[in-house]
Design a protein around this motif. Structure first.
Motif, PDB file in Angstrom:
ATOM      1  N   LEU A   1     -20.291   2.454 -60.671  1.00  0.00           N
ATOM      2  CA  LEU A   1     -21.169   2.377 -59.501  1.00  0.00           C
ATOM      3  C   LEU A   1     -21.065   1.002 -58.852  1.00  0.00           C
ATOM      4  O   LEU A   1     -21.053   0.875 -57.633  1.00  0.00           O
ATOM      5  N   ARG A   2     -20.961  -0.015 -59.729  1.00  0.00           N
ATOM      6  CA  ARG A   2     -20.854  -1.375 -59.205  1.00  0.00           C
ATOM      7  C   ARG A   2     -19.528  -1.559 -58.473  1.00  0.00           C
ATOM      8  O   ARG A   2     -19.470  -2.149 -57.408  1.00  0.00           O
TER       9      ARG A   2
ATOM     10  N   PRO B   1     -20.833  11.565 -52.794  1.00  0.00           N
ATOM     11  CA  PRO B   1     -21.693  11.113 -53.891  1.00  0.00           C
ATOM     12  C   PRO B   1     -20.896  10.960 -55.177  1.00  0.00           C
ATOM     13  O   PRO B   1     -19.934  11.681 -55.413  1.00  0.00           O
ATOM     14  N   TYR B   2     -21.326  10.002 -55.974  1.00  0.00           N
ATOM     15  CA  TYR B   2     -20.642   9.717 -57.227  1.00  0.00           C
ATOM     16  C   TYR B   2     -21.033  10.736 -58.286  1.00  0.00           C
ATOM     17  O   TYR B   2     -22.199  11.070 -58.437  1.00  0.00           O
TER      18      TYR B   2
ATOM     19  N   PRO C   1     -20.219  11.230 -62.409  1.00  0.00           N
ATOM     20  CA  PRO C   1     -19.487  10.658 -63.535  1.00  0.00           C
ATOM     21  C   PRO C   1     -18.581  11.703 -64.193  1.00  0.00           C
ATOM     22  O   PRO C   1     -18.949  12.873 -64.269  1.00  0.00           O
ATOM     23  N   LYS C   2     -17.422  11.243 -64.647  1.00  0.00           N
ATOM     24  CA  LYS C   2     -16.538  12.144 -65.397  1.00  0.00           C
ATOM     25  C   LYS C   2     -17.125  12.331 -66.779  1.00  0.00           C
ATOM     26  O   LYS C   2     -17.813  11.447 -67.298  1.00  0.00           O
ATOM     27  N   SER C   3     -16.806  13.455 -67.406  1.00  0.00           N
ATOM     28  CA  SER C   3     -17.393  13.698 -68.722  1.00  0.00           C
ATOM     29  C   SER C   3     -16.831  12.684 -69.703  1.00  0.00           C
ATOM     30  O   SER C   3     -15.666  12.284 -69.620  1.00  0.00           O
ATOM     31  N   GLY C   4     -17.699  12.247 -70.597  1.00  0.00           N
ATOM     32  CA  GLY C   4     -17.256  11.294 -71.606  1.00  0.00           C
ATOM     33  C   GLY C   4     -17.518   9.847 -71.244  1.00  0.00           C
ATOM     34  O   GLY C   4     -17.341   8.974 -72.081  1.00  0.00           O
ATOM     35  N   THR C   5     -17.941   9.577 -70.029  1.00  0.00           N
ATOM     36  CA  THR C   5     -18.213   8.179 -69.687  1.00  0.00           C
ATOM     37  C   THR C   5     -19.572   7.783 -70.236  1.00  0.00           C
ATOM     38  O   THR C   5     -20.513   8.581 -70.241  1.00  0.00           O
ATOM     39  N   THR C   6     -19.673   6.548 -70.661  1.00  0.00           N
ATOM     40  CA  THR C   6     -20.963   6.067 -71.135  1.00  0.00           C
ATOM     41  C   THR C   6     -21.744   5.536 -69.955  1.00  0.00           C
ATOM     42  O   THR C   6     -21.194   5.315 -68.873  1.00  0.00           O
ATOM     43  N   LEU C   7     -23.013   5.304 -70.184  1.00  0.00           N
ATOM     44  CA  LEU C   7     -23.853   4.799 -69.095  1.00  0.00           C
ATOM     45  C   LEU C   7     -23.393   3.421 -68.653  1.00  0.00           C
ATOM     46  O   LEU C   7     -23.508   3.072 -67.485  1.00  0.00           O
ATOM     47  N   ASN C   8     -22.865   2.627 -69.594  1.00  0.00           N
ATOM     48  CA  ASN C   8     -22.324   1.328 -69.197  1.00  0.00           C
ATOM     49  C   ASN C   8     -21.179   1.500 -68.217  1.00  0.00           C
ATOM     50  O   ASN C   8     -21.067   0.782 -67.227  1.00  0.00           O
ATOM     51  N   GLU C   9     -20.317   2.486 -68.534  1.00  0.00           N
ATOM     52  CA  GLU C   9     -19.182   2.739 -67.639  1.00  0.00           C
ATOM     53  C   GLU C   9     -19.662   3.279 -66.299  1.00  0.00           C
ATOM     54  O   GLU C   9     -19.139   2.922 -65.248  1.00  0.00           O
ATOM     55  N   VAL C  10     -20.667   4.120 -66.375  1.00  0.00           N
ATOM     56  CA  VAL C  10     -21.236   4.647 -65.136  1.00  0.00           C
ATOM     57  C   VAL C  10     -21.710   3.492 -64.257  1.00  0.00           C
ATOM     58  O   VAL C  10     -21.421   3.421 -63.064  1.00  0.00           O
ATOM     59  N   ARG C  11     -22.393   2.558 -64.924  1.00  0.00           N
ATOM     60  CA  ARG C  11     -22.929   1.435 -64.168  1.00  0.00           C
ATOM     61  C   ARG C  11     -21.804   0.603 -63.566  1.00  0.00           C
ATOM     62  O   ARG C  11     -21.867   0.178 -62.421  1.00  0.00           O
TER      63      ARG C  11
END
Lengths: 849, 444
Positions: free
Chosen positions: B365-366, B349-350, B352-362
């Protein structure tokens, strides 16, 4: 010393009027309501009040009543809101009336919003509809609003601190004398003779009580009850995940504390932004996981693993709606658990499996919005036996049968339900999961004939018949009504309708609840339970209501007398469990020697409707079916072809000439084939449930569960002529009193003028009726009248001040608000005489008076 | 640049090492589409063997994995000599073609050479013919069940193996036969006739069936139980078949007589023969009898047989020696196979690393979703290799992490590697969906 006191207090035996398990919003709300009414209440919470379970993890958002389509739920939500604002006045917990904005990007949801608006403006004129993009942009500059067709601002939605609210409710209950035990679990519920609760064993000690309320959220139904077959009560709730991102505030000055909650209906997402945090939730069906059913052992709250991969589709839509959200830190993906039910409605009331065991669970993600009012309703049920504030039919635990508690069924169904947390469900809504559970033996024949099925109580019932057999999966959804414009089924139903009016139509009615009532006291027993006189000669069918003590309808039903003390009862499908429980409860109370057997699954019911049904029946039975030999409201056991033991009843439930034949299941296919081949001569046509609906609404037949319910009495719905005041029955006193006092409610039939069925929104029930410009009532059900050539609704008009006389009704001029559009309507107190184009006119029915 | 080249080379080496003994056979008959096998040695020489064959007389497919211990001789012997016994015990009702008992077997593949020394093979043929006669003569067996036939074949095979090691009439002991009898072999064998799957198991190898539910999730159904001290029934069986006075010695330290880990096996006559016999036959070859050998036999060669009727939901069967099960649990193995057949890489499962924004998360994931599509083909085409790669390289982390671990563990040369891992043998049998669907409702 402290330790000693605690130690001593762990070994107690006490007694209480009601013991509640669970200190979430449900438990504390109920404790508050019961304690306020002077009941001695004990509440046990395994953690701290408000902290564990779905309440503790919730975002604290309360939906205003405007959201619900159903009147009962609106009342419940309103009660919740009233309670919380009252609590907020006396305590300083966070309570922000931030309001909520709903967005629609599709036509369907635009109508949903317009209907919401129609409901809203009746009570609150600050509800707003916004269709101007530049205004949306000006108000919420941090949102992307270009593709939004319509926005609705509901000012009454609230964001509050759920933990503090529960604690305050508990504290207030304490002031009224309730005892609240934290860090204490209910380990066993003890049942005595006759399955009556007599005591609760907890980690604090034993409590003697005859009423136990299970408000344990996702742990509901997990309490050990040694004497039950499964060792616990079977409930139709199941835990699923719900996920939201909890992150920092949006980098904009435009967000303030009173910024509304945003719900995008088409994207199925929700956004709550404040000046210190942002909550972003999404309800995509494949992002929701059913979890393992909770057992009593797993008492610790374990968060399900959050799954970003699954949340991905929601995230996309959230960032699309609020591009700024993409620039904030990822925050925490919070994955909570919540208890869901198969129909997205909560569950309250006494379980049929243990006397004195009440449920209050299955909040479907709307716990805060509903629990306040549900607590009041359940306190009324516990104290007075009947809920007065609102109709509980749709939230009553009795709407479920055993099959609904099956884990596999719930695993399949509940993620779909959870995905609809913020969708409005209408009466004809069809789920795509957990289908084809209960089917009539002729299911496949009907399917081959083109049936499009709708599910009710797990039963697949043909709603209408397409031209050819439905093979593709989407057929599951083709039975739904449309909110605007002519539905897909319209022309087909028109032809089915015509067959039923002019020739003969065949409708599968197997789903109806059926009972055999026998025993030496059967007649005496039914005379006391039913408001009509059922002591008629053998072979007579009586259409009657069963009233509760306050005179409202527990159910309506047809009772066919098959022997001196043998009756066959047919009731609405949704009554299968409830009726049985009601009858068994009274049989015991009265000490009657009567045996009630649920035979719903034993018979296939075919409704043969139409003028030619007489000749068809003659052909297949070889009997004379003239109006002398087999008049209406008669029943007789007959043979059809080789099949025997068929119960034929000359009541069609829609006011047309015809028979319902109840065929033992093993012979159903044989008889069906026989009827179909004999019917060819009369151009017999299959018809579905929709045809029945159009037929009965035109004739102003009110149906239980749609138009009337436990809050309506025969006096109010014009059925006094079916009540026999010469005998004693339950609710007689209440009806007599009401007769004397006069009623302030009356059912009417509405004929809508100037309604373009191609382009106008269609009535669904729940629309506001205006009399001389002022709201005076609501519609309860609607259909298209093919003979009358217009939309027809049944509505209830209320006038608490002067009552509703015929004169009062005839004096006004009326308009109906359907999704914000006003239509002039004609109001009928009686059904109009419907012309018959050919053949005989059935004289047997008497429309509502 | 150099480092990148080195990395590439070492990766290439690791891949080559893993794939050295992989094999894919397209069978495409009845319920079976394809069989993937792979093997990785830790002992030198390897003690694991596998083989596959078809019984012409009953059209049954046979697959076996053999995990040797105390030398490779026994498991090597069993890998070639067990199948003839099974082919000789075809039930009457399953006999579709008449073949002499020696010609019934069609080899598909095997990790050992099928040839035995001539003297040996004569004796073997003789044994088989004898056994076949015996089987045919016993009406009860001949018309009995596959389960009984498999049991008898196993027992007879072990008995013959053991008898071969006995001194001949002239008092000569065949050295090879004695070595075979002294070493041991755990065996898991799948017998697949049309839709009927029997798994006979002896020892601690295992068979796992991959069942895909209608909602797409895959579950592991175990079709064998390990015969070791963790199996309470086995412990009970052994304890009750020896006098109470031995209860302290019969199982010690989780091992039979304090020595042997599996509680059922072929060979291992040191736990089967009486002391006197061992003194004559085995001691000269340097195999002293175990301590506390009081009431032999201690070791059984009777297999436990599970039956399963294949349905359209059953997608594949994994046979593997305990070398694999030490690293991976059955659920992970079926998930690996299932993902492999779908052509996707198993991923954790993915988070996110700390400090990533939701845009980066998206985006991430993409990318993952894209990556899944791009590297749609897992590194190995062979499913069995894929399993072993994940067993040694771990399931989590990116490709770099995986290779790091893999290279680390593969660097240890065979022989010394035994300290870190056991020989691994994996057979993955892929079933034919449409065949099973077609016959789902019919009798056969």
């Amino acid at each position: 010393l402290h330790f000693q006191r605690r130690f001593l207090s762990t070994k107690f035996t006490s007694s209480a009027d009601v013991v509640i398990c669970g200190g979430g919003i449900s438990g504390t709300s109920l404790a508050y309501h019961l304690a306020k009414r002077g009941k001695k209440v004990c509440l046990f919470e395994k953690d701290a009040v408000g902290c564990s379970g779905a309440t503790g993890l919730s975002a604290g958002l309360v939906s205003a009543p405007i959201f619900w389509q159903d009147v009962g739920l609106q009342t419940i939500a309103q009660e919740s809101m009233n309670l919380y604002s009252e609590m907020a006045k006396s305590s300083k917990f966070r309570f922000v009336k931030c309001g909520r904005t709903y967005f629609a990007t599709s036509m369907t949801n635009e109508i949903v919003l317009r209907r919401m608006y129609s409901r809203g403006i009746v009570h609150n004129d600050s509800v707003e509809l916004i269709d101007c993009q530049s205004e949306m942009l000006a108000r919420w500059p941090f949102l992307q609003t270009e593709d939004i067709q319509l926005a609705l601002y509901s000012p009454e939605d609230v964001a509050l601190d759920p933990v503090a609210l529960c604690q305050h409710l508990a504290a207030t209950a304490k002031d009224y004398g309730a005892q609240i035990y934290e860090n204490s679990t209910v380990s066993e519920v003890m049942l005595g003779d006759e399955g009556q609760v007599y005591g609760i064993d907890t980690t604090h000690g034993f409590v003697e009580t005859s009423n136990f309320v299970d408000a344990a959220g996702i742990w509901s139904g997990s309490h050990l009850i040694k004497s039950l077959p499964h060792q616990h009560v079977q409930t139709a709730i199941y835990p699923c995940t719900y996920s939201y991102i909890h992150t920092s505030k949006l980098p904009t000055g435009a967000v303030i504390d009173s910024t509304p909650i945003f719900n995008d209906l088409d994207a199925n997402i929700m956004l709550r932004t404040t000046s210190f945090k942002t909550l972003a939730a999404g309800f995509a069906e494949d992002s929701i996981r059913p979890l393992a059913r909770q057992t009593n052992n797993s008492t610790t709250w374990v968060h399900p693993e959050p799954d970003w991969n699954k949340f991905d589709p929601n995230l996309d839509k959230l960032i699309h709606r609020c591009p700024m959200l993409g620039n904030v830190n990822h925050g925490d993906l919070i994955c909570g658990m919540e208890a869901y039910t198969p129909d997205k409605l909560p569950t309250i009331g006494e379980s049929s499996q243990a006397r004195g065991y009440y449920m209050m669970c299955g909040m479907n993600g709307q716990g805060l919005s509903l629990a306040g009012g549900l607590g009041k309703l359940l306190s009324e049920i516990i104290c007075d036996g009947v809920a007065k504030t609102a109709d509980v039919t749709r939230v009553d635990v009795g709407r479920f049968v055993d099959l609904h508690a099956n884990s596999q069924y719930l695993i399949e169904r509940t993620p779909e339900v959870a995905a609809m947390t913020y969708s409005n469900l209408y009466h004809s809504h069809q789920c795509h999961t957990a289908r084809n559970l209960r089917m009539a033996p002729i299911y496949h024949q009907l399917k081959d004939a083109g049936a499009v099925f709708g599910e009710i109580m797990g039963y697949e019932r043909p709603l209408w018949f397409a031209k050819s057999a439905q093979s593709h999966k989407n057929a599951l959804m083709r039975g739904q009504d449309t909110l605007i414009g002519k539905p897909e089924w319209f022309d087909r139903v028109a032809s089915e309708y015509e067959a039923c009016r002019e020739r003969v139509g065949l409708i599968d009615m197997s789903s109806f609840a059926k009972y055999d009532i026998t025993g030496p006291d059967a007649l005496k027993f039914l005379q006391y339970l039913c408001s009509a006189n059922v002591d008629e000669p053998i072979g007579t069918t009586v259409y009657t209501g069963m009233q509760h003590q306050q005179g409202g309808y527990v159910t309506d039903c047809t009772l066919s007398r098959l022997g001196d003390n043998k009756f066959f009862m047919v009731a609405p499908t949704i009554q299968q469990e409830r009726c049985l429980v009601w009858m068994k409860k009274w049989a015991e109370k009265l000490g009657s020697k009567v045996h009630v057997q649920d035979v719903t699954g034993a018979y296939t019911a075919l409704d043969l409707i139409g003028p030619s049904s007489r000749y068809l029946m003659q052909d297949v039975t070889g009997l004379s079916m003239t109006s002398n030999e087999f008049p209406t409201f008669r029943c007789q056991e007959i043979n059809i072809g080789m099949a025997t033991g068929i119960r034929a009843i000359s009541v069609t439930h829609c006011g047309e000439l015809g028979w319902v034949i109840y065929i033992p299941n093993e012979m159903a296919q044989n008889v069906y084939d026989k009827v179909i081949s004999a019917g060819q001569e009369y151009s017999l046509q299959h018809a579905g449930y929709y045809t029945l609906r159009q037929l009965r609404i035109e004739k102003f037949y009110v149906y239980w569960g749609q138009d009337i319910n436990a809050t309506v009495t025969p006096v109010e719905c014009g059925r006094l002529f079916r009540v026999d005041f010469k005998k004693d029955f339950i609710g007689k006193a209440a009806l007599e009193e009401q007769l004397e006092r006069g009623v302030s409610k009356r059912f009417v039939q509405l004929l809508i003028d100037n309604h373009d069925k191609e382009t106008d929104p269609w009535p669904q029930g729940g629309e506001t009726l205006y009399r001389d410009g002022r709201p005076c009532g609501l519609t309860t059900s609607a259909a298209y009248g093919f003979t009358l050539g217009c939309q027809v609704c049944i509505a209830v008009i209320e006038n608490k001040e002067f009552g509703v006389s015929a004169e009062f009704i005839n004096r006004g001029s009326y308009e109906l608000d359907i999704a914000g559009k006003r239509f002039a309507v004609r109001v009928n107190l009686h059904s109009p005489t419907l012309p018959m184009i050919s053949s005989e006119h059935p004289l047997h029915y008497r429309p509502t008076q | 640049q150099v480092r990148r080249k080195n990395t590439r080379n070492s990766r290439w080496n690791a891949d080559a090492h893993l794939r050295a003994h992989e094999r894919t056979s397209n069978i495409e008959a009845d319920a079976i589409v394809r069989v993937d096998t792979c093997q990785l040695a830790a002992n030198n020489p390897i003690e694991d063997f596998y083989s596959a064959a078809k019984c012409l007389s009953s059209r049954a497919f046979l697959f076996g994995v053999y995990d040797g211990h105390g030398g490779q001789q026994c498991s090597r012997y069993i890998s070639t000599n067990l199948f003839p016994y099974i082919c000789a015990s075809v039930l009457k009702k399953h006999e579709i073609a008449e073949y002499p008992s020696a010609e019934r077997l069609e080899w598909l593949f095997s990790s050992s050479d099928g040839h035995l020394p001539n003297a040996f093979s004569e004796k073997h043929t003789e044994n088989i013919v004898k056994y076949h006669k015996k089987f045919r003569a016993s009406q009860e067996l001949y018309q009995g069940t596959v389960r009984e036939a498999l049991k008898l074949a196993f027992e007879q095979c072990d008995e013959d193996l053991s008898r071969n090691a006995l001194p001949s009439g002239k008092g000569i002991i065949d050295r090879l036969s004695a070595m075979i009898a002294a070493s041991g072999s755990c065996t898991t064998l799948a017998h697949i006739r049309a839709r009927h799957l029997h798994v006979a198991n002896l020892g601690d190898a295992a068979a796992v069936l991959g069942v895909v539910n209608s909602n797409g999730s895959v579950t592991a159904r175990q079709l064998s139980r390990a015969h070791c001290v963790d199996n309470a029934d086995e412990v009970h069986r052994i304890r009750t078949s020896h006098p109470a006075s031995e209860s302290q010695t019969v199982l010690r330290g989780g091992r039979l007589l304090g020595e042997l880990f599996p509680l059922r096996a072929f060979g291992d006559v040191r736990y089967k023969w009486p002391l006197e016999l061992q003194k004559v036959v085995l001691e000269p070859f340097g195999h002293p009898p175990p301590y506390h050998l009081l009431t032999p036999p201690y070791l059984s060669s009777s297999p436990e047989v599970f039956y399963h009727k294949l349905t359209a939901n059953d997608k594949f069967l994994v046979l593997a020696t305990d070398g694999l099960w030490e690293w991976l649990d059955p659920d992970t193995v079926v998930r690996l196979v299932h993902d492999h057949t779908l052509g996707t890489i198993t991923q954790q499962p993915y988070v996110p690393k700390s400090g990533t924004t939701l845009n980066e998360v998206r985006e991430q994931l993409r990318d993952r979703a894209q990556g899944e599509k791009k590297t749609k083909k897992p590194i190995d085409e062979n499913c069995a290799t894929h399993i072993i790669r994940h067993a040694l390289g771990g399931v989590s982390g990116g490709a770099t992490k995986q290779y790091e671990r893999l290279i680390d563990i593969l660097q240890v040369p065979p022989g010394r590697a035994r300290n870190y891992r056991d020989d691994i043998t994996v057979i993955v049998i892929h079933f034919n969906d449409s065949y099973l669907k077609k016959y789902d409702n019919s009798e056969e």
